[in-house]
Motif scaffolding. Structure first.
Motif, short mmCIF file in Angstrom:
data_model
loop_
_atom_site.label_atom_id
_atom_site.label_comp_id
_atom_site.label_asym_id
_atom_site.label_seq_id
_atom_site.Cartn_x
_atom_site.Cartn_y
_atom_site.Cartn_z
N ASN A 96 -6.57 58.88 47.13
CA ASN A 96 -7.16 57.54 47.22
C ASN A 96 -7.17 56.86 45.85
O ASN A 96 -7.07 55.63 45.77
CB ASN A 96 -8.57 57.62 47.79
CG ASN A 96 -8.58 57.62 49.31
OD1 ASN A 96 -8.53 56.59 49.95
ND2 ASN A 96 -8.60 58.83 49.89
N LEU A 114 -15.29 61.24 51.76
CA LEU A 114 -13.91 61.06 52.22
C LEU A 114 -13.52 62.14 53.22
O LEU A 114 -12.91 61.86 54.26
CB LEU A 114 -12.95 61.09 51.02
CG LEU A 114 -12.92 59.86 50.12
CD1 LEU A 114 -12.11 60.15 48.88
CD2 LEU A 114 -12.35 58.66 50.86
N ASP A 127 -8.40 56.42 58.95
CA ASP A 127 -8.26 56.44 57.49
C ASP A 127 -6.80 56.68 57.08
O ASP A 127 -6.32 56.12 56.08
CB ASP A 127 -9.15 57.53 56.89
CG ASP A 127 -10.62 57.25 57.10
OD1 ASP A 127 -10.97 56.07 57.29
OD2 ASP A 127 -11.42 58.20 57.08
#
Length: 796
Positions: A509, A639, A648
Motif C-alpha cells: 500500500n 489492513l 481491497d
C-alpha cells in the motif's frame, strides 16, 4: 450582509494576507483575531484564518471555519477561493474546481483565481475547460508570453495541433524586436513549434522552419537530430547520410545513429556493405566499442566467428567486466551462442586468437584469464545456457586469480541464488559488499539478497549505511521518504513469504501511495514548466503521467498485493496481522471466530492510535508536522483484518487491467479476484484475454477448469442474460476434458520439470500450485525437482 471594515482594519487584513504569504502563521492568526474581535462575522477574515489554520495542519478546524466564512458572506470571492484552496489541499480537485468557478463568477477579472482554476483543470485532464481558462487569461493579459505558450499547449493537449501552431505564430507576429539568440525561453518555444509542425506530418515545412528559425537554437543536438530525421523522411538520402555521419562523429557509441545511417544509405539487407560502414568507424575511432560490437548482430558463419573472436580477444585482454552483458542478447541465436562459448574456451586453453595467431601479451595474461573465467561463469549461469555446476567451477577459478573482485563474488552469489539457496547467496553477496563498503550498488544488492533470504533486519541495517543517520524513525522512514520502491517491494514480498500479511500489505500500500504522490507531483509543474519555458519536457511529462501505472514497479507490487488479498480471502487470519494458520474451510464456527478476533485486534489498534493522536503535543515546535507523520497502523493490523479483501484487491487490479492489458499476470490476477466476487462476465473477459496472450500457460489451464467448476456450482443463481453471454463466449474447455479429470491435470503440471527450458522460478510456481490443490503429485514433484536442483532448500 457582509460586514464592512474600517480603514485601520482593512490595513490589518492586508497584513493577514501578507503574513500568510510569508508563512508567518502565528502573526497572521493574531492579526485575524484582532479584526474578528470587532467584526466576528467578517467572511474574508474568517476565510484567511481558515487558510492559515490549514497550513498549520488543522484541516478539520479549517474546513469548519471556511464553511462559517461562506455562511457569513456567500457573495465573497475570497471566501469561495479559500474554500477551493482547502479542497485542493486535501486532493479533492472536483470540489475545488466548483469552488473556484463560484469565485470566478463573483470576480471575473481575478487572475489568481483564473490561474488556480486552470491548473486544476489540466491536472484533472479537463482540456476543454483548460482551453477556455487559458483563452480568457490571454485575453486579459496578452502582453505576457507565458499566456500565449500556455494556450498553445492547451490546444496541443486537446488534440488541435494546427491551432496550437497558429497561436505561437500569432505571438511571433506581435514582436517588434527579434528575441536574443541566448534567450532560452524563445529557444524552447521555437523547438516546440517545430515539434508541432512535424507532429502534423509536414516534414518539409518542419525542415524549412528548423533551418530558418532554429538555425542558431541553443539545443544544438536536438536541431541536428531533427534535421537528420526530416531529411530521411523526405527521401533526401545524400543529405540525410551526411547528417547522420555528423551525428556519429559527435557520438560514435549511439546505436540509433548507425541504424539510421544504414537505413538512409539503403543497405539494410547488404551485410557486406553494412560491415564496411562499421569497419570504417572502427578504424576511425580506435576506442569505439559500438562499431565493433554491432556487426555481430547480422554477421553469420565464418564472418561472425572471426569478428566475434576479435571482439572477445580485445575485451577479455582489457578485462572489461561488461563483456558478457554486451553479448548475451546474441544467445537467442543458438549457433552464435555456441560459437561464443567455444571462442572463450579456446582463449583460455590456447592463449591465442584465431583471427591473428599472435599470443596474448604477457602483461595481460592474468587479467585475460580471469575475465575469460568470469565470462564463462556468466555464460553457464544464464538461463539460455544454464549449467550451474560449470558456472560455479569457472567463477571459483576467476576468484582464485582475483580474490578481491567484487564482480566475481557478486556473480557467485547469483549462481547460488539460481541453485535455490537464498541464505548462501545472501552470505556470498554480503562478503562481496565488504570488499568495497563505499559502493552503493553492491550495498543495494546485498540488502536485496538479505530480503530474499527473509532477513529484513539485516537488510535494513545494510541499507542504513547509505541513508541519513539523523532521520527520525531510522532507515525505513528514510527509504519511505526517498520513495525507494524496489526495497519496499522486496520487503513486502519477504513478509508475504513469511506469512506476515499485515506488514506485507503495509509495504504494498505504501508503493500504491507513492504512485499517487507521483501523480500529484505533476501539479507543481503545470505552472513551473510554463514559467521556465520548458515546454517540450512538460508535454512529455504529461504523456508519461497518463501511463504512469503501467510501470513495471507498480505491476510487481500490485500483483504481490493481490496475491496476499487472495490468501486472506481463502484462509482467514488467526493471529491478527502477522500470523497465519491452517483453518478448515468447512468449519464455519472456526472461521467466524478467526474473523472476529482479527476485527477486535484492528479495533484495539484503532483506539490506541486515536488515543495517541489526542495526546497533547509535548515535543517540539514542529509538532504539527510530526503529527502528520504518525502512523496509526504501523504493523498493518487493520489492513490485514479487512472483512472485504476482494474489494481491497480491486484497488490494485483496476489499474493493472487498464494500463497493462497485455500482461498475462495482470489478466490472471483479475480473473482470480472476479471469480471470488462472482463477477463471472468480468472473470471470463480476463480469462479470454489471458488465453489469447498464451493459450498454453499452465495457470490459464487451471483457471479454465476453475471457471467451469464455478459455473456448474452457481448455474442456478446466474441471471439469464449473464448465462447466455457466458455460454456464447466460453468455448475454451475442450469437449473431451471434464473438470473432474484433476489427476491428469496435476500430472501435466508435474511434468513441466521435463521441459528443457524450465527455470527454478517456474518450478517454484508449479510446486505452489500443486500445494494449493493438496495434490498427491507433490512428493513426486519435490523428488524430481530436488534431483534437478540439489542445492535448493525449497525442494528438500
Amino acid at each position: 450582509m457582509p460586514q464592512l471594515l474600517s480603514a485601520k482594519e482593512q490595513s490589518l487584513f492586508r497584513t493577514v494576507v501578507r503574513n500568510y504569504e510569508d508563512k508567518q502563521y502565528k502573526k497572521g492568526i493574531k492579526a485575524a483575531d484582532q479584526i474578528l474581535k470587532k467584526n466576528p462575522k467578517h467572511g474574508d477574515t474568517l476565510a484567511m484564518k481558515a487558510l492559515i489554520m490549514n497550513s498549520q495542519g488543522k484541516t478539520d478546524e479549517a474546513f469548519a471555519l471556511g464553511k462559517v466564512a461562506l455562511q457569513c458572506d456567500m457573495k465573497s470571492h475570497v471566501c469561495w477561493h479559500v474554500y477551493g484552496l482547502l479542497y485542493r489541499a486535501v486532493k479533492n480537485f472536483e470540489e475545488a474546481i466548483k469552488a473556484y468557478k463560484f469565485a470566478l463568477r463573483l470576480e471575473p477579472e481575478s487572475q489568481q483565481i483564473q490561474r488556480d482554476l486552470a491548473l486544476l483543470q489540466v491536472q484533472m485532464r479537463d482540456y476543454q475547460g483548460y482551453l477556455a481558462s487559458r483563452r480568457s487569461m490571454l485575453t486579459a493579459r496578452p502582453s505576457i508570453r507565458q499566456n500565449w505558450t500556455a494556450l498553445a499547449v492547451a490546444h496541443h493537449l486537446n488534440g488541435d495541433l494546427t491551432e496550437a501552431e497558429r497561436v505561437l505564430t500569432s505571438y511571433e507576429e506581435t514582436l517588434k524586436n527579434p528575441p536574443s539568440k541566448t534567450d532560452f525561453e524563445n529557444s524552447e518555444a521555437v523547438m516546440y513549434k517545430n515539434s508541432l509542425i512535424a507532429e502534423q506530418g509536414e516534414y518539409q515545412k518542419a525542415l524549412d522552419h528548423l533551418e530558418s528559425a532554429g538555425k542558431h537554437n541553443l539545443d544544438r543536438l536536438a536541431v541536428l537530430e531533427l534535421r537528420a530525421t526530416y531529411l530521411a523522411k523526405l527521401g533526401k538520402s545524400e543529405d540525410a547520410v551526411q547528417a547522420y555521419r555528423a551525428l556519429i562523429d559527435r557520438n560514435s557509441e549511439y546505436k540509433t545513429y548507425y541504424d539510421s545511417l544504414i537505413e538512409v544509405m539503403g543497405i539494410s539487407k547488404d551485410n557486406q556493405a553494412k560491415k564496411a560502414v562499421y569497419g570504417e568507424y572502427a578504424e576511425k575511432y580506435p576506442r569505439c566499442d559500438a562499431a565493433r560490437r554491432l556487426p555481430l548482430d547480422f554477421l553469420e558463419g565464418d564472418e561472425f566467428r572471426g569478428a566475434a573472436d576479435q571482439y572477445l580477444h580485445r575485451m577479455l585482454d582489457k578485462g572489461v567486466p561488461s563483456t558478457f552483458a554486451n553479448l548475451k542478447n546474441l544467445y537467442s541465436d543458438r549457433p552464435k551462442k555456441e560459437v561464443i562459448s567455444s571462442l572463450v574456451q579456446q582463449y583460455i586453453d590456447g592463449g591465442k586468437s584465431e583471427a591473428n595467431e599472435e599470443p596474448k601479451r604477457s602483461g595481460d595474461t592474468s587479467k585475460g584469464a580471469s575475465s575469460a573465467f568470469y565470462f564463462l561463469a556468466q555464460h553457464y549461469n544464464y538461463y539460455l545456457s544454464r549449467e550451474l555446476d560449470k558456472a560455479m567451477d569457472y567463477i571459483d577459478k576467476a576468484i582464485e586469480l582475483e580474490p578481491q573482485s567484487v564482480d566475481f563474488h557478486l556473480t557467485k552469489a547469483r549462481i547460488w541464488k539460481n541453485y535455490g539457496d537464498a541464505p548462501k547467496a545472501s552470505e556470498i553477496m554480503e562478503y562481496a559488499r565488504t570488499l568495497d563498503t563505499r559502493d552503493r550498488h553492491i550495498n543495494t544488492k546485498a540488502a536485496k539478497y538479505q530480503l530474499r533470504a527473509n532477513d529484513g533486519v539485516a537488510a535494513l541495517k545494510t541499507m542504513g549505511m547509505f541513508t541519513r543517520a539523523e532521520t527520525v524513525g531510522g532507515p525505513l522512514v528514510d527509504l519511505h521518504d526517498m520513495q525507494c520502491v524496489w526495497f519496499l517491494t522486496e520487503d513486502g514480498q519477504s513478509y508475504a513469504r513469511q506469512g506476515k500479511w499485515g506488514l506485507a500489505l503495509k509495504r504494498f500500500n505504501s508503493i500504491y501511495n507513492i504512485f499517487d504522490v507521483w501523480q500529484e507531483d505533476q501539479f507543481d509543474f503545470h505552472s513551473f514548466s510554463l514559467r521556465k519555458g520548458q515546454i517540450r519536457a512538460y508535454v512529455d511529462m504529461m504523456r508519461w503521467e497518463d501511463q504512469l501505472r503501467e510501470h513495471p514497479f507498480y505491476t510487481r507490487a500490485a500483483l504481490s498485493a493481490v496475491d496476499v488479498y487472495l490468501k486472506i480471502h481463502d484462509r482467514p487470519l488467526l493471529n491478527g496481522a502477522n500470523g497465519i494458520s491452517e483453518v478448515n474451510g468447512e468449519d464455519a464456527a472456526e472461521r467466524k471466530r478467526v474473523a472476529k478476533k482479527a476485527r477486535k485486534d484492528a479495533q484495539k489498534a484503532e483506539r490506541e492510535a486515536e488515543a495517541k493522536k489526542n495526546e497533547p503535543n509535548k515535543a517540539s515546535k514542529d509538532g504539527d508536522n510530526d503529527a502528520k507523520k504518525k502512523d496509526d497502523d504501523p504493523d498493518g493490523v487493520k489492513l490485514a483484518a479487512t472483512t472485504e479483501p476482494m474489494k481491497d484487491a480491486m484497488k490494485f487490479v483496476t489499474p493493472l487491467l487498464q494500463f497493462s492489458p497485455k500482461s498475462i499476470d495482470a489478466q490472471t490476477a483479475g480473473f482470480e479476484v472476479y471469480i471470488r466476487r462472482k463477477k463471472y462476465v468480468l472473470a471470463l473477459k480476463c480469462l479470454l484475454a489471458a488465453s489469447a496472450l498464451d493459450s498454453h500457460n499452465s495457470k490459464v489451464h487451471q483457471q479454465i477448469v476453475s471457471f467451469k467448476l464455478a459455473l456448474d456450482r452457481d448455474s442456478e443463481s446466474l441471471a439469464p442474460k449473464t448465462a447466455e453471454v457466458i455460454k456464447s463466449e466460453f468455448k475454451l474447455l475442450p469437449a473431451l476434458l471434464s473438470p473432474k479429470d484433476s489427476p491428469s491435470i496435476e500430472k501435466d503440471i508435474a511434468s513441466v520439470l521435463q521441459l528443457p527450458t524450465i527455470t527454478f522460478g517456474a518450478a517454484q510456481e508449479a510446486l505452489e500450485l500443486l500445494n494449493s490443490w493438496k495434490s498427491g503429485e507433490v512428493v513426486t514433484f519435490k523428488t524430481s525437482a530436488e534431483k534437478k536442483w540439489p542445492k535448493a532448500k525449497i525442494f528438500a
